[in-house]
Design a protein around this motif. Structure first.
Motif, PDB file in Angstrom:
ATOM      1  N   SER A  26       0.814  -1.210   0.000  1.00 14.31           N
ATOM      2  CA  SER A  26       0.000   0.000   0.000  1.00 14.31           C
ATOM      3  C   SER A  26       0.849   1.262   0.000  1.00 14.31           C
ATOM      4  O   SER A  26       0.449   2.295  -0.525  1.00 14.31           O
ATOM      5  CB  SER A  26      -0.927   0.003   1.224  1.00 14.31           C
ATOM      6  OG  SER A  26      -0.165  -0.057   2.419  1.00 14.31           O
ATOM      7  N   ALA A  27       2.029   1.212   0.562  1.00 12.62           N
ATOM      8  CA  ALA A  27       2.912   2.378   0.609  1.00 12.62           C
ATOM      9  C   ALA A  27       3.982   2.320  -0.473  1.00 12.62           C
ATOM     10  O   ALA A  27       4.942   3.077  -0.437  1.00 12.62           O
ATOM     11  CB  ALA A  27       3.564   2.484   1.987  1.00 12.62           C
ATOM     12  N   GLY A  28       3.829   1.422  -1.439  1.00 15.03           N
ATOM     13  CA  GLY A  28       4.796   1.325  -2.525  1.00 15.03           C
ATOM     14  C   GLY A  28       5.983   0.443  -2.225  1.00 15.03           C
ATOM     15  O   GLY A  28       6.904   0.331  -3.035  1.00 15.03           O
ATOM     16  N   LYS A  29       5.997  -0.193  -1.071  1.00 19.55           N
ATOM     17  CA  LYS A  29       7.093  -1.094  -0.726  1.00 19.55           C
ATOM     18  C   LYS A  29       6.543  -2.236   0.104  1.00 19.55           C
ATOM     19  O   LYS A  29       5.585  -2.067   0.861  1.00 19.55           O
ATOM     20  CB  LYS A  29       8.188  -0.344   0.048  1.00 19.55           C
ATOM     21  CG  LYS A  29       7.679   0.523   1.170  1.00 19.55           C
ATOM     22  CD  LYS A  29       8.772   1.425   1.705  1.00 19.55           C
ATOM     23  CE  LYS A  29       8.227   2.368   2.785  1.00 19.55           C
ATOM     24  NZ  LYS A  29       9.253   3.290   3.279  1.00 19.55           N
ATOM     25  N   ALA A  30       7.150  -3.393  -0.033  1.00 12.76           N
ATOM     26  CA  ALA A  30       6.648  -4.588   0.636  1.00 12.76           C
ATOM     27  C   ALA A  30       6.769  -4.442   2.146  1.00 12.76           C
ATOM     28  O   ALA A  30       7.833  -4.109   2.667  1.00 12.76           O
ATOM     29  CB  ALA A  30       7.411  -5.817   0.165  1.00 12.76           C
ATOM     30  N   ALA A  31       5.657  -4.679   2.838  1.00 16.29           N
ATOM     31  CA  ALA A  31       5.648  -4.590   4.299  1.00 16.29           C
ATOM     32  C   ALA A  31       4.626  -5.575   4.833  1.00 16.29           C
ATOM     33  O   ALA A  31       3.657  -5.921   4.143  1.00 16.29           O
ATOM     34  CB  ALA A  31       5.307  -3.172   4.754  1.00 16.29           C
ATOM     35  N   PHE A  32       4.857  -6.067   6.040  1.00 16.65           N
ATOM     36  CA  PHE A  32       3.853  -6.913   6.667  1.00 16.65           C
ATOM     37  C   PHE A  32       2.566  -6.109   6.806  1.00 16.65           C
ATOM     38  O   PHE A  32       2.589  -4.948   7.213  1.00 16.65           O
ATOM     39  CB  PHE A  32       4.340  -7.404   8.020  1.00 16.65           C
ATOM     40  CG  PHE A  32       5.440  -8.426   7.926  1.00 16.65           C
ATOM     41  CD1 PHE A  32       5.255  -9.591   7.196  1.00 16.65           C
ATOM     42  CD2 PHE A  32       6.655  -8.233   8.558  1.00 16.65           C
ATOM     43  CE1 PHE A  32       6.266 -10.532   7.091  1.00 16.65           C
ATOM     44  CE2 PHE A  32       7.675  -9.164   8.457  1.00 16.65           C
ATOM     45  CZ  PHE A  32       7.468 -10.324   7.724  1.00 16.65           C
ATOM     46  N   ALA A  33       1.443  -6.743   6.462  1.00 14.85           N
ATOM     47  CA  ALA A  33       0.184  -6.014   6.352  1.00 14.85           C
ATOM     48  C   ALA A  33      -0.859  -6.569   7.305  1.00 14.85           C
ATOM     49  O   ALA A  33      -0.777  -7.714   7.758  1.00 14.85           O
ATOM     50  CB  ALA A  33      -0.329  -6.090   4.915  1.00 14.85           C
ATOM     51  N   GLY A  34      -1.844  -5.731   7.575  1.00 14.78           N
ATOM     52  CA  GLY A  34      -2.958  -6.140   8.405  1.00 14.78           C
ATOM     53  C   GLY A  34      -2.651  -6.014   9.878  1.00 14.78           C
ATOM     54  O   GLY A  34      -1.552  -5.623  10.285  1.00 14.78           O
ATOM     55  N   PRO A  35      -3.620  -6.359  10.713  1.00 10.62           N
ATOM     56  CA  PRO A  35      -3.415  -6.276  12.157  1.00 10.62           C
ATOM     57  C   PRO A  35      -2.513  -7.391  12.662  1.00 10.62           C
ATOM     58  O   PRO A  35      -2.329  -8.411  12.002  1.00 10.62           O
ATOM     59  CB  PRO A  35      -4.832  -6.423  12.717  1.00 10.62           C
ATOM     60  CG  PRO A  35      -5.534  -7.269  11.689  1.00 10.62           C
ATOM     61  CD  PRO A  35      -4.971  -6.840  10.358  1.00 10.62           C
ATOM     62  N   VAL A  36      -1.951  -7.179  13.844  1.00 12.38           N
ATOM     63  CA  VAL A  36      -1.215  -8.247  14.519  1.00 12.38           C
ATOM     64  C   VAL A  36      -2.235  -9.284  14.980  1.00 12.38           C
ATOM     65  O   VAL A  36      -3.141  -8.964  15.736  1.00 12.38           O
ATOM     66  CB  VAL A  36      -0.416  -7.701  15.718  1.00 12.38           C
ATOM     67  CG1 VAL A  36       0.280  -8.842  16.449  1.00 12.38           C
ATOM     68  CG2 VAL A  36       0.589  -6.658  15.256  1.00 12.38           C
ATOM     69  N   LEU A  37      -2.102 -10.509  14.507  1.00 18.97           N
ATOM     70  CA  LEU A  37      -3.102 -11.527  14.781  1.00 18.97           C
ATOM     71  C   LEU A  37      -3.019 -12.021  16.224  1.00 18.97           C
ATOM     72  O   LEU A  37      -1.911 -12.178  16.763  1.00 18.97           O
ATOM     73  CB  LEU A  37      -2.915 -12.713  13.836  1.00 18.97           C
ATOM     74  CG  LEU A  37      -3.052 -12.415  12.336  1.00 18.97           C
ATOM     75  CD1 LEU A  37      -2.724 -13.666  11.527  1.00 18.97           C
ATOM     76  CD2 LEU A  37      -4.442 -11.913  12.017  1.00 18.97           C
TER      77      LEU A  37
END
Length: 251
Positions: free
Chosen positions: A168-179
């Motif tokens: 979403s910010a143009g670079k790969a990052a862990f996404a979503g809430p902390v499960l």
């Protein structure tokens, strides 16, 4: 009078934005900095220091459990060794393997947390690694070196995201809430990864063998870092979420 357009004449194509090519080594600056420090220290150890200087660096920079039992008195390096040991490595295979895993798990985590929180996470999980190692070997005299404890913490953090990444910010990052832990432990893919990771660590540590790595693998440090990253991630994640006990436990 308005000019009529010839139907047979093609309409001008819309201007398309230029295609942006990502660099091959698209690593966050903080991850590159850690890799750079490890590389510089390794090169110093191998090519710049004589034997006496190497021993001094090892004694002052590596984590040596017995020094924390009070047997050898006090020195100021007692405060720094639990952090500096992570930037030292025992051989080329050791540093190469660790840096590959750091790039793989550290990059999406750094993009998620930001540079400051990532640096604090690296320090905290590295500290947790030596804490468990010391608890199990308080009188050990063999120096402990390597970033694998902190990298294991990054693997623990990745598991709390279910290994989900986004751009979403143009670079790969862990996404979503902390499960929540319950959701993580019901995810088949995550559980298989955790089981395999644990088996490999225990096998290489207890059998004392890892391909290309000299010396015994400190599986205790790996587990200490992993547990700290797995359960402590929420303290470093900048995205606010409801407390785990208030979070829906649905997958």
């Amino acid at each position: 009078m308005s000019e009529q357009q010839n139907p047979s004449e093609p309409e001008p194509a819309e201007t398309m934005p230029p295609t942006v090519r990502e660099p091959v080594f698209n690593l966050p600056p903080i991850v590159l900095a850690v890799i750079g420090i490890c590389a510089v220290v390794y090169l110093l150890q191998q090519y710049a220091l004589n034997d006496a200087q190497q021993m001094t660096l090892l004694y002052d920079g590596a984590f040596i459990p017995v020094l924390y039992t009070g047997r050898y008195g006090f020195d100021w390096f007692l405060f720094t060794r639990p952090f500096t040991y992570a930037f030292m490595h025992g051989g080329f295979a050791h540093i190469a393997i660790n840096m590959v895993w750091l790039a793989a798990f550290g990059s999406p985590l750094a993009n998620r947390l930001g540079a400051l929180r990532f640096a604090l996470f690296f320090a905290a999980t590295g500290l947790a690694s030596v804490a468990l190692f010391w608890a199990m070997h308080p009188y050990g005299e063999a120096p402990l070196v390597g970033a694998s404890g902190a990298i294991s913490g990054m693997m623990g953090a990745a598991a709390r995201f279910g290994f989900r990444t986004g751009r979403s910010a143009g670079k790969a990052a862990f996404a979503g809430p902390v499960l929540p832990v319950g959701v993580v432990l019901r995810s088949r893919g995550v559980v298989i990864f955790l089981a395999m990771w644990m088996i490999i660590n225990l096998a290489t540590g207890l059998l004392g063998f890892a391909p290309g790595v000299d010396g015994q693998v400190a599986w205790e440090a790996h587990i200490g870092g992993f547990v700290a990253g797995f359960f402590g991630l929420r303290w470093f994640d900048g995205i606010w979420q409801a407390p785990e006990w208030e979070t829906s436990d649905r997958a």
